[in-house]
Design a protein around this motif. Structure first.
Motif, PDB file in Angstrom:
ATOM      1  N   ARG A  74       0.839  -1.215   0.000  1.00 13.86           N
ATOM      2  CA  ARG A  74       0.000   0.000   0.000  1.00 13.86           C
ATOM      3  C   ARG A  74       0.868   1.257   0.000  1.00 13.86           C
ATOM      4  NH1 ARG A  74      -3.074  -1.874   4.635  1.00 13.86           N
ATOM      5  NH2 ARG A  74      -2.601   0.143   5.541  1.00 13.86           N
ATOM      6  N   PHE A  75       1.926   1.235   0.757  1.00 13.01           N
ATOM      7  CA  PHE A  75       2.834   2.379   0.835  1.00 13.01           C
ATOM      8  C   PHE A  75       3.460   2.670  -0.530  1.00 13.01           C
ATOM      9  CE2 PHE A  75       7.195   3.957   1.481  1.00 13.01           C
ATOM     10  CZ  PHE A  75       6.961   5.105   2.226  1.00 13.01           C
ATOM     11  N   GLU A  76       3.933   1.639  -1.193  1.00  9.32           N
ATOM     12  CA  GLU A  76       4.615   1.820  -2.476  1.00  9.32           C
ATOM     13  C   GLU A  76       3.652   2.193  -3.595  1.00  9.32           C
ATOM     14  OE1 GLU A  76       7.602   2.301  -2.765  1.00  9.32           O
ATOM     15  OE2 GLU A  76       8.614   1.225  -1.169  1.00  9.32           O
ATOM     16  N   GLY A  77       2.448   1.666  -3.582  1.00 11.72           N
ATOM     17  CA  GLY A  77       1.434   2.082  -4.545  1.00 11.72           C
ATOM     18  C   GLY A  77       1.574   1.470  -5.927  1.00 11.72           C
ATOM     19  N   GLU A  78       0.833   2.065  -6.842  1.00  8.86           N
ATOM     20  CA  GLU A  78       0.667   1.525  -8.199  1.00  8.86           C
ATOM     21  C   GLU A  78       1.870   1.742  -9.114  1.00  8.86           C
ATOM     22  OE1 GLU A  78      -2.040  -0.193  -9.282  1.00  8.86           O
ATOM     23  OE2 GLU A  78      -2.766  -0.136  -7.219  1.00  8.86           O
ATOM     24  N   ALA A  79       2.784   2.595  -8.751  1.00  7.42           N
ATOM     25  CA  ALA A  79       3.923   2.891  -9.623  1.00  7.42           C
ATOM     26  C   ALA A  79       4.988   1.792  -9.613  1.00  7.42           C
ATOM     27  CB  ALA A  79       4.554   4.225  -9.234  1.00  7.42           C
ATOM     28  N   TYR A  80       4.872   0.878  -8.661  1.00  7.27           N
ATOM     29  CA  TYR A  80       5.884  -0.164  -8.493  1.00  7.27           C
ATOM     30  C   TYR A  80       5.278  -1.554  -8.628  1.00  7.27           C
ATOM     31  CZ  TYR A  80       8.542   3.588  -6.210  1.00  7.27           C
ATOM     32  OH  TYR A  80       9.199   4.754  -5.932  1.00  7.27           O
ATOM     33  N   ASP A  81       6.100  -2.472  -9.141  1.00  6.58           N
ATOM     34  CA  ASP A  81       5.779  -3.903  -9.117  1.00  6.58           C
ATOM     35  C   ASP A  81       6.716  -4.558  -8.117  1.00  6.58           C
ATOM     36  OD1 ASP A  81       3.800  -4.060 -11.164  1.00  6.58           O
ATOM     37  OD2 ASP A  81       5.381  -3.884 -12.676  1.00  6.58           O
ATOM     38  N   ARG A  82       6.166  -5.390  -7.261  1.00 12.50           N
ATOM     39  CA  ARG A  82       7.022  -6.123  -6.317  1.00 12.50           C
ATOM     40  C   ARG A  82       7.447  -7.418  -6.972  1.00 12.50           C
ATOM     41  NH1 ARG A  82       5.309  -9.705  -2.299  1.00 12.50           N
ATOM     42  NH2 ARG A  82       3.251  -8.744  -2.208  1.00 12.50           N
ATOM     43  N   ARG A  98       7.598   0.688 -12.575  1.00 15.24           N
ATOM     44  CA  ARG A  98       6.938   0.176 -13.786  1.00 15.24           C
ATOM     45  C   ARG A  98       7.483   0.871 -15.031  1.00 15.24           C
ATOM     46  NH1 ARG A  98       0.778  -1.508 -12.557  1.00 15.24           N
ATOM     47  NH2 ARG A  98       1.280  -2.670 -10.676  1.00 15.24           N
ATOM     48  N   PRO A  99       7.867   0.093 -16.038  1.00 14.29           N
ATOM     49  CA  PRO A  99       8.438   0.679 -17.265  1.00 14.29           C
ATOM     50  C   PRO A  99       7.534   1.715 -17.928  1.00 14.29           C
ATOM     51  CG  PRO A  99       8.771  -1.686 -17.239  1.00 14.29           C
ATOM     52  CD  PRO A  99       7.875  -1.371 -16.070  1.00 14.29           C
ATOM     53  N   ALA A 100       6.235   1.536 -17.869  1.00 11.08           N
ATOM     54  CA  ALA A 100       5.313   2.479 -18.508  1.00 11.08           C
ATOM     55  C   ALA A 100       5.377   3.866 -17.885  1.00 11.08           C
ATOM     56  CB  ALA A 100       3.887   1.939 -18.438  1.00 11.08           C
ATOM     57  N   LEU A 101       5.935   3.962 -16.682  1.00 16.42           N
ATOM     58  CA  LEU A 101       6.006   5.246 -15.980  1.00 16.42           C
ATOM     59  C   LEU A 101       7.405   5.858 -16.014  1.00 16.42           C
ATOM     60  CD1 LEU A 101       3.816   4.292 -12.884  1.00 16.42           C
ATOM     61  CD2 LEU A 101       3.132   5.505 -14.970  1.00 16.42           C
ATOM     62  N   ARG A 102       8.244   5.344 -16.861  1.00 17.84           N
ATOM     63  CA  ARG A 102       9.637   5.816 -16.949  1.00 17.84           C
ATOM     64  C   ARG A 102       9.719   7.328 -17.191  1.00 17.84           C
ATOM     65  NH1 ARG A 102      14.929   3.301 -16.579  1.00 17.84           N
ATOM     66  NH2 ARG A 102      16.246   5.052 -17.088  1.00 17.84           N
ATOM     67  N   CYS A 103       8.711   7.888 -17.856  1.00 22.42           N
ATOM     68  CA  CYS A 103       8.701   9.323 -18.149  1.00 22.42           C
ATOM     69  C   CYS A 103       8.637  10.174 -16.876  1.00 22.42           C
ATOM     70  CB  CYS A 103       7.547   9.677 -19.083  1.00 22.42           C
ATOM     71  SG  CYS A 103       5.923   9.324 -18.380  1.00 22.42           S
ATOM     72  N   ARG A 104       8.283   9.583 -15.749  1.00 21.82           N
ATOM     73  CA  ARG A 104       8.200  10.312 -14.472  1.00 21.82           C
ATOM     74  C   ARG A 104       9.532  10.325 -13.727  1.00 21.82           C
ATOM     75  NH1 ARG A 104       3.451   8.000 -11.089  1.00 21.82           N
ATOM     76  NH2 ARG A 104       4.432   9.407  -9.606  1.00 21.82           N
ATOM     77  N   LEU A 105      10.565   9.735 -14.337  1.00 26.74           N
ATOM     78  CA  LEU A 105      11.866   9.660 -13.674  1.00 26.74           C
ATOM     79  C   LEU A 105      12.822  10.704 -14.229  1.00 26.74           C
ATOM     80  CD1 LEU A 105      12.478   5.817 -13.505  1.00 26.74           C
ATOM     81  CD2 LEU A 105      11.345   7.326 -11.847  1.00 26.74           C
TER      82      LEU A 105
END
Length: 133
Positions: A74-82, A98-105
């Motif tokens: 819950r803390f890490e949320g949807e941006a991460y895959d465990r 998540r690779p699809a969110l790479r633009c946020r890095l």
């Protein structure tokens, strides 16, 4: 289940606010990964690297109980895959960006020393979740 942490959670002051139990831990290195700043945030993202010589230092917590693992999810949320990775001589779950969110890095690596100087205390002051111990 062992859990590898590489950002705010590798600091006991943050970890202890989130989980319900005490866990033994050890500093380790994850080879084949890079850690980047997340734009507009104090925390980083862990991503696999095409350069196998890259590595990220962090902390592995041992034998994390299922209810605490759910709290971490819950803390890490949807941006991460465990997922399971190798850290030092251990297998551990890690939260991978998540690779699809790479633009946020950012293109910059996360600055550990900067976080320790200013970000950690700011994070602790602003973090209010999971206080229902």
């Amino acid at each position: 289940m062992h859990v590898f942490t590489y950002g705010s959670l590798m600091y006991p002051a943050v970890w202890d606010q989130l989980v319900r139990r005490r866990y033994r831990s050890e500093l380790v290195t994850a080879a084949g990964f890079e850690r980047f700043a997340v734009l507009g945030e104090r925390y980083p993202a862990l991503v696999p690297s095409s350069d196998v010589s890259k590595e990220v230092e962090g902390r592995v917590y041992f034998d994390v109980k299922p209810d605490d693992l759910l709290r971490l999810d819950r803390f890490e949320g949807e941006a991460y895959d465990r997922r399971m990775i190798t850290v030092g001589r251990y297998s551990a779950q890690a939260y991978i960006w998540r690779p699809a969110l790479r633009c946020r890095l950012s293109r910059d690596e996360w600055d550990v020393e900067r976080f320790e100087r200013t970000g950690l205390q700011q994070f602790l002051r602003s973090y209010r979740g999971f206080s229902d111990r």
